[in-house]
Design an enzyme around this catalytic site. Sequence first.
Site, PDB file in Angstrom:
ATOM      1  N   GLU A  79      -7.105   5.394  15.669  1.00  0.00           N
ATOM      2  CA  GLU A  79      -6.756   3.969  15.696  1.00  0.00           C
ATOM      3  C   GLU A  79      -5.903   3.653  16.909  1.00  0.00           C
ATOM      4  OE1 GLU A  79      -4.481   2.569  12.387  1.00  0.00           O
ATOM      5  OE2 GLU A  79      -5.695   3.621  10.919  1.00  0.00           O
ATOM      6  N   HIS A 137      -3.558  -9.256  13.091  1.00  0.00           N
ATOM      7  CA  HIS A 137      -3.724  -8.028  13.896  1.00  0.00           C
ATOM      8  C   HIS A 137      -5.080  -8.110  14.591  1.00  0.00           C
ATOM      9  CE1 HIS A 137      -4.125  -3.818  14.966  1.00  0.00           C
ATOM     10  NE2 HIS A 137      -2.902  -3.583  14.548  1.00  0.00           N
ATOM     11  N   GLU A 162      -2.684  -8.259   7.224  1.00  0.00           N
ATOM     12  CA  GLU A 162      -2.888  -7.931   8.643  1.00  0.00           C
ATOM     13  C   GLU A 162      -3.801  -8.928   9.350  1.00  0.00           C
ATOM     14  OE1 GLU A 162      -3.888  -3.635   8.322  1.00  0.00           O
ATOM     15  OE2 GLU A 162      -1.812  -3.374   8.952  1.00  0.00           O
ATOM     16  N   ARG A 185       0.849  -1.187   0.000  1.00  0.00           N
ATOM     17  CA  ARG A 185       0.000   0.000   0.000  1.00  0.00           C
ATOM     18  C   ARG A 185       0.887   1.240   0.000  1.00  0.00           C
ATOM     19  NH1 ARG A 185      -2.459   0.096   6.230  1.00  0.00           N
ATOM     20  NH2 ARG A 185      -0.447  -0.056   7.272  1.00  0.00           N
ATOM     21  N   TRP A 212       2.917  -6.358  13.501  1.00  0.00           N
ATOM     22  CA  TRP A 212       4.120  -5.839  12.835  1.00  0.00           C
ATOM     23  C   TRP A 212       5.274  -5.613  13.800  1.00  0.00           C
ATOM     24  CZ3 TRP A 212       4.394  -1.316  15.393  1.00  0.00           C
ATOM     25  CH2 TRP A 212       3.194  -0.710  15.797  1.00  0.00           C
ATOM     26  N   ASN A 226      -4.484   8.046   4.317  1.00  0.00           N
ATOM     27  CA  ASN A 226      -4.315   7.331   5.583  1.00  0.00           C
ATOM     28  C   ASN A 226      -2.868   7.439   6.016  1.00  0.00           C
ATOM     29  OD1 ASN A 226      -5.609   5.489   7.589  1.00  0.00           O
ATOM     30  ND2 ASN A 226      -3.857   4.202   7.032  1.00  0.00           N
ATOM     31  N   GLU A 227      -2.660   7.879   7.221  1.00  0.00           N
ATOM     32  CA  GLU A 227      -1.308   7.932   7.796  1.00  0.00           C
ATOM     33  C   GLU A 227      -0.281   8.368   6.754  1.00  0.00           C
ATOM     34  OE1 GLU A 227      -0.509   4.179   9.681  1.00  0.00           O
ATOM     35  OE2 GLU A 227      -1.472   4.826  11.529  1.00  0.00           O
TER      36      GLU A 227
HETATM   37  C1  GAL Z   1      -1.958   1.630  10.988  1.00  0.00           C
HETATM   38  C2  GAL Z   1      -2.770   1.716   9.707  1.00  0.00           C
HETATM   39  C3  GAL Z   1      -3.876   0.676   9.674  1.00  0.00           C
HETATM   40  C4  GAL Z   1      -3.344  -0.651  10.101  1.00  0.00           C
HETATM   41  C5  GAL Z   1      -2.737  -0.529  11.468  1.00  0.00           C
HETATM   42  C6  GAL Z   1      -2.209  -1.841  12.011  1.00  0.00           C
HETATM   43  O1  GAL Z   1      -0.675   2.132  10.810  1.00  0.00           O
HETATM   44  O2  GAL Z   1      -3.347   2.983   9.548  1.00  0.00           O
HETATM   45  O3  GAL Z   1      -4.395   0.614   8.364  1.00  0.00           O
HETATM   46  O4  GAL Z   1      -2.383  -1.064   9.183  1.00  0.00           O
HETATM   47  O5  GAL Z   1      -1.658   0.371  11.417  1.00  0.00           O
HETATM   48  O6  GAL Z   1      -1.572  -1.661  13.240  1.00  0.00           O
END
Ligand code: GAL
Length: 667
Positions: free
Chosen positions: A310, A361, A358, A113, A318, A151-152
């Site tokens: 978030e 996660h 993910e 991404r 990760w 996003n971020e």
């Molecule tokens: C953030 C991201 C999310 C997801 C999350 C996982 O950095 O905006 O889409 O990847 O981490 O921890």
Amino acid sequence: MTTWPTGVPGLAWGADYNPEQWPEAVWADDVELMRRAGVNLVSVGIFSWALLEVEDGRHEFGWLDRVLDLLHDAGIRVDLATATAAPPPWLTSAHPEVLPETADGVRLSPGSRQSYCPSSPVYRTRAVALARALAERYRDHPALSAWHVGNEYGCHVSRCYCDRCAVAFRDWLKARHGALDELNEAWGTAFWSQHYTSWDQVLPPRATPSLGNPGHLLDFDRFSSDALLELYKAERDVLREVTPGVPVTTNFMVTWGFQALDYWKWAAEVDFVANDHYTRAEDPERHVDLAFSADLVRGLAGGRPWLLMEHSTSAVNWQPRNIAKQPGELRRNSYAHLARGADGTLFFQWRQSRAGAERYHSAMVPHAGPDTKVFREVEQVGAEYGRIAELVGSTVRASVAIVHDWQSGWALGQPAHPTADFSYHRHVLAHYRALWRAGVTVDFVPPGADLSGYRLVVLPALYLVDDASPYERHVEAGGHLLVTYLSGITDSRGHVHLGGYPGAFRDLLGVRTEEFHPLREGEEVSLDDGSSATVWTEHLHATGAEVVASYVDGPLPGVPAITRNGRGDGVAWYVACGLTGDGLDRLTRTALAGAGVTGTGHVDVEVVRRGGEVDGSAVSWLVAVNHGDGDVELPATGVELLSGERVPGGVVVPAGGVVVVREEEEV
Ligand code: GAL
């Protein structure tokens, strides 16, 4: 201007919702579980570009229509993404030039991404077009509560070194420096034969045989942050035009390890500040890191409420070892953000993915389903948020501030500084931790901010300083200031202030340093007040300041290490060495006491006050989060809102638990 997601009843509670990963049959179950969990806001479509625009200009909005209708019917508000965070394969294969390039000239491949170059006109045009198409389609949808752009930004690709970026960088440099001669002067290109005679010779700081030029590197950091910000603004402006009443934001990453954007600049461009924060499971003090992030985000929001966009319900996917959260940790994390000014906390993500990068996660609904510790805790906190909704709009007060500067962090992160053992982020965090251990609430402010109202201001390694006068005024007016080594060393171009360090602050601090003496790896020196220091010492002379402590050993025995200078009605401290834990704690407490600031004295229990109004009357709430193993009683009088019980003078914060007291009086 609307400055909060519209129509959210009370504190926001929810997650990223990615229904496109699931058959439609699951959606009804999602919404039913969301109701159970008290969810009132979800971010939808963040990574949906490939399914919303299936080929150039051909949109398939039907599935999103159905999702938004379903959510609206359930009373759930939508933070709708512009879906531009991951360009789809049809775009990157038709236009590989959209892909970013590393400093080594490697073009990154699609398949993950954020694979776009910030200066790519193709990416920008397509992203803005998609934002417009979404805005036009959903402008009147009753579920639409806010816009979530990208996003971020910069999370994976914060710097691109391609030829298009070279052109954009030159334009940016022209706007900043005007003439090429000015650029030569600013970058000090007389050194190592780098003098430019034409703008075309100026490139991004790609891989070089040896050290790059510090001015070049610093300007490229500034440019890169601005280039991404311009992208964000291009989408935002379209959204503002089509849906003027809908607030626009993007999620920041004010967190350890991510220093790529100058969020002071970014914060001015969002309608409300939103942040993502993930704890590092292996850090025993991860709650302090969380508090640091939350306080810094509140600073970005100018003290106004902000949104935690978030965090995780449990493990991430990760880190080297993705350790599950302890029972109660999700709850403590959520309340810690609320305590520090958030008016809502959302997670990544609603339902744990079955497939994709993910899938391990955590989420609000785990793989194992709702009959789980995670979902029960989610339901519990969701229900509790309903009981403390009166906190909405209230704000946090602090009498201590830290000046934080991403640009100083960039400059100090460059190679060829006196030591490789210094990290700007670790240094600021060390000072924050000392204030935490004193039980003091801290605001973060940008360089040059108005400091009136703060009794003590801490400047940890404020390296780039053109003008020390805001700090001089603060001290002269009776404020206290604590400045650390590596402050005021250069101007904003990175040119060293001459005449002795810390150049810009020499006069205010009443000191002059003739030479830096960084320590060897692991070396520790002792001070005559019983403290010790690592990483850094310097050959300091007190030229007016009182010497508070000197070295007893190491390279500089007898030389001052900590000084204190009275000036006007205030006091300016200088810490010229890398004080370790206890010594830093002691000094911080002395400086706080001198400034008339009293902390709670609790190390394991974070106690923060929010102030606001209920029915037109001023009210304060005490939010306390106990990170320790034992129950702790705090003085408080009022009503504990989670239990609904009156507290007549003291409230017990259970081990691992939280309390929220609407106070009748502040104790
Ligand atoms: C953030 C991201 C999310 C997801 C999350 C996982 O950095 O905006 O889409 O990847 O981490 O921890």
